[in-house]
Design a protein around this motif. Sequence first.
Motif, PDB file in Angstrom:
ATOM      1  N   TYR A  38     -21.307  17.492 -16.584  1.00 36.63           N
ATOM      2  CA  TYR A  38     -21.005  16.606 -15.543  1.00 36.63           C
ATOM      3  C   TYR A  38     -21.860  15.290 -15.561  1.00 36.63           C
ATOM      4  CZ  TYR A  38     -18.963  21.172 -13.966  1.00 36.63           C
ATOM      5  OH  TYR A  38     -18.371  21.998 -13.911  1.00 36.63           O
ATOM      6  N   CYS A  39     -21.440  14.077 -15.069  1.00 31.33           N
ATOM      7  CA  CYS A  39     -21.985  12.919 -14.849  1.00 31.33           C
ATOM      8  C   CYS A  39     -21.875  12.371 -13.327  1.00 31.33           C
ATOM      9  CB  CYS A  39     -21.526  11.958 -15.727  1.00 31.33           C
ATOM     10  SG  CYS A  39     -22.622  10.503 -16.046  1.00 31.33           S
ATOM     11  N   ASP A  40     -23.310  11.761 -12.975  1.00 36.81           N
ATOM     12  CA  ASP A  40     -22.934  11.167 -11.673  1.00 36.81           C
ATOM     13  C   ASP A  40     -23.650   9.857 -11.772  1.00 36.81           C
ATOM     14  OD1 ASP A  40     -23.285  10.420  -9.083  1.00 36.81           O
ATOM     15  OD2 ASP A  40     -25.234  11.659  -8.517  1.00 36.81           O
ATOM     16  N   ALA A  41     -22.758   8.650 -12.319  1.00 35.32           N
ATOM     17  CA  ALA A  41     -23.341   7.581 -12.728  1.00 35.32           C
ATOM     18  C   ALA A  41     -23.323   6.835 -11.387  1.00 35.32           C
ATOM     19  CB  ALA A  41     -22.221   6.780 -13.433  1.00 35.32           C
ATOM     20  N   ASP A  42     -22.527   7.111 -10.284  1.00 34.05           N
ATOM     21  CA  ASP A  42     -22.655   6.240  -8.969  1.00 34.05           C
ATOM     22  C   ASP A  42     -23.566   6.997  -8.184  1.00 34.05           C
ATOM     23  OD1 ASP A  42     -21.099   8.583  -8.494  1.00 34.05           O
ATOM     24  OD2 ASP A  42     -19.280   7.416  -7.658  1.00 34.05           O
ATOM     25  N   ASN A  43     -24.094   8.010  -8.311  1.00 29.84           N
ATOM     26  CA  ASN A  43     -25.235   8.661  -7.619  1.00 29.84           C
ATOM     27  C   ASN A  43     -25.018   9.105  -6.193  1.00 29.84           C
ATOM     28  OD1 ASN A  43     -28.247   9.071  -7.396  1.00 29.84           O
ATOM     29  ND2 ASN A  43     -28.778   7.284  -6.270  1.00 29.84           N
ATOM     30  N   ASP A  44     -23.653   9.383  -6.318  1.00 32.87           N
ATOM     31  CA  ASP A  44     -23.342  10.214  -5.128  1.00 32.87           C
ATOM     32  C   ASP A  44     -23.580  11.724  -4.684  1.00 32.87           C
ATOM     33  OD1 ASP A  44     -21.470  11.044  -6.992  1.00 32.87           O
ATOM     34  OD2 ASP A  44     -19.809  10.161  -5.586  1.00 32.87           O
ATOM     35  N   LEU A  45     -24.157  12.143  -6.055  1.00 30.31           N
ATOM     36  CA  LEU A  45     -24.604  13.643  -6.005  1.00 30.31           C
ATOM     37  C   LEU A  45     -23.555  14.408  -6.481  1.00 30.31           C
ATOM     38  CD1 LEU A  45     -27.153  14.072  -2.985  1.00 30.31           C
ATOM     39  CD2 LEU A  45     -27.700  13.172  -5.395  1.00 30.31           C
ATOM     40  N   ILE A  46     -22.269  13.779  -6.581  1.00 27.80           N
ATOM     41  CA  ILE A  46     -21.240  14.865  -7.112  1.00 27.80           C
ATOM     42  C   ILE A  46     -20.727  14.310  -8.423  1.00 27.80           C
ATOM     43  CG2 ILE A  46     -20.366  15.439  -4.713  1.00 27.80           C
ATOM     44  CD1 ILE A  46     -18.290  13.339  -5.158  1.00 27.80           C
ATOM     45  N   ALA A  47     -20.147  15.164  -9.252  1.00 27.90           N
ATOM     46  CA  ALA A  47     -19.491  14.797 -10.740  1.00 27.90           C
ATOM     47  C   ALA A  47     -18.433  13.806 -10.404  1.00 27.90           C
ATOM     48  CB  ALA A  47     -18.697  16.211 -11.129  1.00 27.90           C
ATOM     49  N   ASP A  48     -18.641  12.736 -11.563  1.00 30.46           N
ATOM     50  CA  ASP A  48     -17.808  11.661 -11.342  1.00 30.46           C
ATOM     51  C   ASP A  48     -16.451  12.200 -12.014  1.00 30.46           C
ATOM     52  OD1 ASP A  48     -19.553  10.022 -10.681  1.00 30.46           O
ATOM     53  OD2 ASP A  48     -20.314   9.662 -12.935  1.00 30.46           O
ATOM     54  N   ILE A  49     -15.140  11.686 -11.915  1.00 31.67           N
ATOM     55  CA  ILE A  49     -14.008  11.746 -12.548  1.00 31.67           C
ATOM     56  C   ILE A  49     -14.428  11.425 -14.015  1.00 31.67           C
ATOM     57  CG2 ILE A  49     -11.608  11.268 -12.880  1.00 31.67           C
ATOM     58  CD1 ILE A  49     -11.697  10.687  -9.776  1.00 31.67           C
ATOM     59  N   PRO A  50     -13.963  12.127 -15.081  1.00 31.87           N
ATOM     60  CA  PRO A  50     -14.050  11.665 -16.425  1.00 31.87           C
ATOM     61  C   PRO A  50     -13.798  10.337 -16.734  1.00 31.87           C
ATOM     62  CG  PRO A  50     -13.455  14.061 -16.323  1.00 31.87           C
ATOM     63  CD  PRO A  50     -13.206  13.374 -14.963  1.00 31.87           C
ATOM     64  N   ALA A  51     -14.032   9.550 -17.356  1.00 28.36           N
ATOM     65  CA  ALA A  51     -13.653   8.310 -17.766  1.00 28.36           C
ATOM     66  C   ALA A  51     -12.512   8.394 -18.870  1.00 28.36           C
ATOM     67  CB  ALA A  51     -14.702   7.497 -18.386  1.00 28.36           C
ATOM     68  N   ASP A  52     -12.596   9.346 -19.778  1.00 31.61           N
ATOM     69  CA  ASP A  52     -11.710   9.445 -20.782  1.00 31.61           C
ATOM     70  C   ASP A  52     -10.397  10.218 -20.301  1.00 31.61           C
ATOM     71  OD1 ASP A  52     -10.284  10.345 -23.031  1.00 31.61           O
ATOM     72  OD2 ASP A  52     -12.036  11.258 -24.175  1.00 31.61           O
ATOM     73  N   SER A  53      -9.471   9.691 -20.121  1.00 33.17           N
ATOM     74  CA  SER A  53      -8.230  10.239 -19.683  1.00 33.17           C
ATOM     75  C   SER A  53      -7.730  11.473 -20.150  1.00 33.17           C
ATOM     76  CB  SER A  53      -6.931   9.183 -19.474  1.00 33.17           C
ATOM     77  OG  SER A  53      -6.490   8.771 -20.644  1.00 33.17           O
ATOM     78  N   SER A  54      -7.947  11.766 -21.649  1.00 31.40           N
ATOM     79  CA  SER A  54      -7.676  12.765 -22.205  1.00 31.40           C
ATOM     80  C   SER A  54      -8.264  14.139 -21.443  1.00 31.40           C
ATOM     81  CB  SER A  54      -8.104  12.547 -23.802  1.00 31.40           C
ATOM     82  OG  SER A  54      -9.554  12.930 -24.027  1.00 31.40           O
ATOM     83  N   GLN A  55      -9.361  14.063 -20.750  1.00 32.51           N
ATOM     84  CA  GLN A  55      -9.889  15.016 -20.070  1.00 32.51           C
ATOM     85  C   GLN A  55      -9.329  15.482 -18.742  1.00 32.51           C
ATOM     86  OE1 GLN A  55     -14.223  14.931 -20.284  1.00 32.51           O
ATOM     87  NE2 GLN A  55     -14.268  13.320 -21.630  1.00 32.51           N
ATOM     88  N   TRP A  56      -8.303  14.567 -18.587  1.00 32.88           N
ATOM     89  CA  TRP A  56      -7.890  14.724 -16.898  1.00 32.88           C
ATOM     90  C   TRP A  56      -6.899  16.072 -16.819  1.00 32.88           C
ATOM     91  CZ3 TRP A  56      -6.211   8.903 -16.164  1.00 32.88           C
ATOM     92  CH2 TRP A  56      -7.316   8.271 -15.673  1.00 32.88           C
ATOM     93  N   LEU A  57      -6.864  16.780 -16.068  1.00 30.76           N
ATOM     94  CA  LEU A  57      -5.856  17.846 -15.700  1.00 30.76           C
ATOM     95  C   LEU A  57      -4.861  17.299 -14.894  1.00 30.76           C
ATOM     96  CD1 LEU A  57      -8.161  21.060 -15.232  1.00 30.76           C
ATOM     97  CD2 LEU A  57      -6.929  20.151 -17.354  1.00 30.76           C
ATOM     98  N   ASP A  58      -3.395  17.564 -14.929  1.00 32.45           N
ATOM     99  CA  ASP A  58      -2.140  17.624 -14.157  1.00 32.45           C
ATOM    100  C   ASP A  58      -1.260  18.643 -14.350  1.00 32.45           C
ATOM    101  OD1 ASP A  58      -0.683  16.061 -12.752  1.00 32.45           O
ATOM    102  OD2 ASP A  58       0.196  14.909 -14.126  1.00 32.45           O
ATOM    103  N   PRO A  59      -1.783  19.869 -13.756  1.00 33.04           N
ATOM    104  CA  PRO A  59      -1.083  21.088 -14.128  1.00 33.04           C
ATOM    105  C   PRO A  59       0.225  20.838 -13.055  1.00 33.04           C
ATOM    106  CG  PRO A  59      -2.868  21.435 -12.617  1.00 33.04           C
ATOM    107  CD  PRO A  59      -3.241  19.875 -13.265  1.00 33.04           C
ATOM    108  N   GLU A  60       1.239  21.714 -13.789  1.00 33.53           N
ATOM    109  CA  GLU A  60       2.573  21.703 -12.646  1.00 33.53           C
ATOM    110  C   GLU A  60       2.194  22.814 -11.566  1.00 33.53           C
ATOM    111  OE1 GLU A  60       5.278  20.111 -12.876  1.00 33.53           O
ATOM    112  OE2 GLU A  60       4.120  18.930 -14.615  1.00 33.53           O
ATOM    113  N   THR A  61       1.113  23.734 -11.632  1.00 24.92           N
ATOM    114  CA  THR A  61       0.973  24.454 -10.517  1.00 24.92           C
ATOM    115  C   THR A  61      -0.521  24.266 -10.257  1.00 24.92           C
ATOM    116  OG1 THR A  61       2.538  26.386 -11.554  1.00 24.92           O
ATOM    117  CG2 THR A  61       0.818  26.892  -9.895  1.00 24.92           C
TER     118      THR A  61
END
Length: 325
Positions: A38-61
């Motif tokens: 994970y990465c925290d480029a904005d320093n909010d202490l939580i994982a950033d949403i991946p910049a690469d859209s190929s890593q995004w999940l969009d499950p039907e369920t």
Amino acid sequence: MSKIKTIAKAIALAGITATFSTAASAACSNQGTLDARYCDADNDLIADIPADSSQWLDPETLIFAYTPVEDPAVYKEAWADFLTYLEEQTGKEVVFFPVQSNAAEIEAMRSGRLHIAGFNTGSNPLAVNCAGYRPFTMMAGDDGSYGYEMEILTYPGSGIESIEDIKGKKMAFTSPTSNSGFKAPSAILKADYNMMPERDFEPVYSGKHDNSILGVANQDYPAAAVANSVLGRMLSRDVVTQDQIVSIYKSQTFPTTSYGVAHNLKPELQEKIQQAFLNFPWEGTTLEEEFSRNGEAQFVPITYKEHWDVIRKIDAANDVSYSCS
């Protein structure tokens, strides 16, 4: 009423696997205490949403889990109306996952099998750092007040009238990842009373808050540390009665269960889920029926960086590490 399927079928329907980019981790400008994936480029202490859209999940369920503070079966119906609303807002099927332990819940999100979750107070830092959990809300009263206290309980006639009386006896905790069930009482007993497990008392682990409360009520445990939010709900359902319980300690107020999503869900989907929580109409729902027992009546926005500061300090006092295995 949202359909409740078995988790095995739900996972098959979701048809997902966890996907991670080591290249993205290597290019990360700030990781903080997060796991290497994970990465925290904005320093909010939580994982950033991946910049690469190929890593995004969009499950039907979508798979949803609620922290196992009590028997998960208690909450299947409690969450039913909310999950139906979540289906309407996202256009996806939502399935309740009855997790049996905090560790199982964290692992499910880390491995990509859990998309939306309520993690208990003490589990939040591990879920954030090891599972890419992005918390954004918690329950609160009509006036915006929120939280619960850790209480140390005993039963009438136990011979325990103060914290010091626990010396030489058994004391029940829930699990090591629980704030009120282990972390907070451990830090308080050590700092304020110079009492250590094994040396001053025998620690035992019940697994869940309801087990600890029932254990005290039935006089199986001389003392136990629990979240009083769970105690309140059990008293209101007549699972235990007030004359079975004596409280000898009450802590400061802590943030309660947070709700959030896996970091790599599609950003638009994350926004829909967040808005569903914040706009959910509580009145007359199964969620109101259960959680109004604690005076809770809405979801309010939170940030992990601000609202979990005290919990991270408790972890530091207990030498807790957020290393992931």
